[in-house]
Design an enzyme around this catalytic site. Structure first.
Site, PDB file in Angstrom:
ATOM      1  CB  CYS A   2      -0.832   0.079   1.263  1.00  0.00           C
ATOM      2  SG  CYS A   2      -2.080  -1.165   1.361  1.00  0.00           S
ATOM      3  CE  LYS A 582       8.601  -2.191 -10.007  1.00  0.00           C
ATOM      4  NZ  LYS A 582       8.923  -2.995 -11.174  1.00  0.00           N
TER       5      LYS A 582
HETATM    6  C1  BG6 Z   1       6.780  -8.501  -6.441  1.00  0.00           C
HETATM    7  C2  BG6 Z   1       6.916  -7.726  -7.728  1.00  0.00           C
HETATM    8  O1  BG6 Z   1       5.652  -8.067  -5.751  1.00  0.00           O
HETATM    9  O2  BG6 Z   1       7.923  -8.309  -5.635  1.00  0.00           O
HETATM   10  C3  BG6 Z   1       8.091  -8.309  -8.475  1.00  0.00           C
HETATM   11  O3  BG6 Z   1       5.719  -7.840  -8.490  1.00  0.00           O
HETATM   12  C4  BG6 Z   1       9.337  -8.191  -7.612  1.00  0.00           C
HETATM   13  O4  BG6 Z   1       8.275  -7.599  -9.691  1.00  0.00           O
HETATM   14  C5  BG6 Z   1       9.125  -8.805  -6.235  1.00  0.00           C
HETATM   15  O5  BG6 Z   1      10.396  -8.884  -8.239  1.00  0.00           O
HETATM   16  C6  BG6 Z   1      10.281  -8.411  -5.305  1.00  0.00           C
HETATM   17  O6  BG6 Z   1      10.242  -7.005  -5.174  1.00  0.00           O
HETATM   18  P1  BG6 Z   1      11.630  -6.214  -4.991  1.00  0.00           P
HETATM   19  O7  BG6 Z   1      11.225  -4.791  -4.780  1.00  0.00           O
HETATM   20  O8  BG6 Z   1      12.302  -6.817  -3.786  1.00  0.00           O
HETATM   21  O9  BG6 Z   1      12.407  -6.439  -6.241  1.00  0.00           O
END
Ligand code: BG6
Length: 587
Positions: A2, A582
């Site tokens: 969020c 994300k």
């Molecule tokens: C997920 C994203 O929620 O989290 C992926 O959709 C991402 O794209 C994964 O690889 C890990 O997030 P981060 O910020 O640690 O790369």
């Protein structure tokens, strides 16, 4: 997961907060809300994507307010469940990023005390808990502090009072405060206020920051005032627009060559101590979640192949059996776009307590993962807005390749290979025919319900990432299989017309993959081959340049394009696919 946002300053708060929420929308976009103070607190909440200015016209002009963009965890997607949530007497409004793991227990106590609840959210429990504490303390800030101490789980809470105070408390989920000489921004990430700010106040877990005509920082447990130490955060680029591309995803794939060149512009001396640490570590682990977890696996692969390091990759959410094995002589390397992934942070915090050295390769400046690392590296890939990670994944595996080459003692060779790759990838991406070939195959694959991907050696993680991209963008079941495993189980699924995508390089595993292709062909499968030359058994060929040791990094680009064009063909929300976010800052 969020996004939270707060603003105090001379500008019109509804407009500033709306812009901030738009920059945080990648963290969740089920619903959103804004609360501002003008003689009383005025609240506007909506389901769906963040609206534009007329959406907030119902709010009065104000200089102080908070906002929230939601990715539903407890309680369905509805205006009622959207944040911020009002106190019963509307003396304050509150929003949360995180999960209150003990909210049922807290709620049952409050229900017995006669409190009423209108929503199924855990966040409303925080509101009622504060009201309950207020009866004891008769001081809102103290009530907020005491209530926050009762919460279990990783949270950040932001609260607006009707007399224009803002309080924000952090334990696990991100919180940053942007300061300039006349404005204060509170947010889940530095990107959301990037254009306005260069100084960021670092708020650690267990700390509360609040504004009542001036900014204060306190230790929540000790209730002790702390010094406000801000740090300069500079952004290579904070531009957040599509620059003519139809979607951020396509723009970000096209940025890959630039990103690869970013990887090679680095301070080798700074890496020397890290390379020494890799060589002397008893065990080297790489860790990540989702796409970053696959990048972690490829980084470990490169360390094994080129660095001759017995590196092992683990999945962010699931390393319980390793905890007893971790020692102060170990090293853990975490690639991460946000630097805030809860599943990984939880492991790193446990590893750190055991004396494990931590290294992180993060894209978002000022993240928690960077702050807790002994070796901090930034990818400087610029904002990655599409929820589906592409350029940052490419950056992560290119960084892993170069790191392994430096361990091998051949950093300059690795650097020139990557520069060559950047040039080649740029040519590939700017050749329209390459897109036409992939687009045609995307149309064909978009009709299927199950898609298989085969790879081996340097390409196994690449087809796994192709699987992730297709699932994320098309909501189709894709399955990345180690080519050698095919005949042991997956071959039962091979029959006429089953689509199988293979990625092949001119390497030690090439003949094995050709062999696997013949096995699926013999059962009628339709084979789409990503390789420098068309190989026996291919029904369709996606030609890619042969880039030698960096071939796997080249191969991910057509796979990212394939997933992109499939999502477009299916008319999905390419940059914000359903159900995912994300950055998942809760477990
Ligand atoms: C997920 C994203 O929620 O989290 C992926 O959709 C991402 O794209 C994964 O690889 C890990 O997030 P981060 O910020 O640690 O790369």
């Amino acid at each position: 997961m969020c996004g939270i946002f707060g603003y105090i300053g001379p500008k019109n708060a509804p407009e500033v907060i709306l812009e901030g929420l738009k920059r945080l929308e990648y963290r969740g976009y089920d619903s959103w809300g804004i609360a501002v103070v003008a003689d009383q607190i005025n609240l506007n909440k909506k389901v769906g994507a963040i609206g534009d200015l007329d959406e907030v016209n119902s709010l009065p002009k104000s200089n102080t307010g908070i906002g929230h963009t939601r990715w539903a965890t407890h309680g369905g997607i509805s205006e009622l469940n959207a944040h911020p949530h009002f106190s019963t007497d509307k003396s304050f409004a509150l929003a949360q990023n995180g999960i209150v793991e003990n909210y049922q227990e807290l709620k049952s106590v409050l229900l017995k005390k006669g409190y009423k609840f209108k929503t199924e959210t855990d966040t409303e429990v925080i509101v009622r808990l504060i009201e309950d504490k207020l009866k004891e303390t008769n001081n809102l800030k103290e009530a907020v502090r005491l209530a926050f101490l009762k919460l279990l789980g990783r949270n950040t809470v932001i609260l607006l009072t009707k007399d224009g105070q803002i309080m924000a408390l952090r334990n696990g989920s991100p919180l940053v405060v942007g300061i300039n000489n006349k404005e204060i921004f509170f947010s889940s990430d530095t990107l959301s206020f990037a254009p306005h700010i260069r100084d960021v106040l670092v708020v650690e877990n267990g700390q509360m920051v609040y504004w009542n005509s001036k900014l204060h920082l306190i230790d929540i447990k000790l209730n002790k005032t702390l010094p406000l130490n801000s740090e300069k955060i500079n952004f290579k680029t904070s531009k957040v627009d599509k620059e003519g591309y139809d979607h951020f995803m396509l723009k970000e794939i096209h940025e890959s060559p630039y990103i690869i060149n970013q990887v090679v512009t680095r301070d080798y001396a700074y890496y020397e101590s890290f390379v020494d640490e890799i060589k002397k570590a008893k065990d080297v682990y790489t860790i990540g979640s989702g796409t970053a977890g696959i990048a972690a696996s490829q980084i470990a692969f490169y360390l094994r192949v080129f660095g001759k390091i017995r590196a092992e990759s683990v999945i962010g959410a699931d390393i319980y059996e390793y905890y007893e094995l971790l020692t102060k002589d170990d090293l853990m390397i975490a690639p991460s776009q946000s630097g805030e992934t809860a599943d990984v942070l939880e492991v790193l915090e446990i590893a750190r307590k055991k004396g494990v050295k931590i290294a992180s390769y993060v894209n978002m400046p000022g993240s928690t993962m960077s702050r807790i690392s002994d070796f901090k590296f930034l990818s400087h890939a610029g904002p990655e807005i599409c929820v589906m990670s592409t350029k940052v994944f490419t950056s992560q595996i290119a960084w892993g390749y170069l790191l392994a080459k430096q361990v091998q003692g051949k950093a300059l060779e690795g650097e020139s290979n990557l520069r060559e790759l950047a040039y080649t990838a740029d040519k590939y991406l700017n050749t329209g025919e390459n897109h036409e070939i992939v687009k045609k195959l995307a149309k064909l694959l978009a009709k299927h319900k199950d898609i298989f991907l085969l790879g081996k050696y340097q390409n196994f993680n690449i087809v796994r990432e192709g699987m992730v991209k297709i699932i994320e963008g098309s909501y189709i079941h894709a399955h990345g299989i180690p080519a050698g495993d095919l005949k042991h189980y997956a071959i039962t699924l091979m029959e006429k017309g089953v689509p199988v995508v293979v990625a092949v390089s001119e390497d030690v595993a090439k003949d094995d993959v050709i062999n696997a292709v013949s096995q699926v062909k013999a059962r009628g499968a339709t084979v789409i081959g990503i390789s420098p030359t068309a190989l026996p058994g291919f029904d369709f060929h996606i030609p890619v340049p042969d880039t030698g040791e960096t071939s796997a990094i080249m191969n991910i680009i057509p796979l990212q394009l394939l997933a992109y064009y499939m999502a477009v063909e299916l008319n999905h929300n390419v940059d914000k696919p359903r159900n995912i976010a994300k950055s998942v800052t809760v477990k």
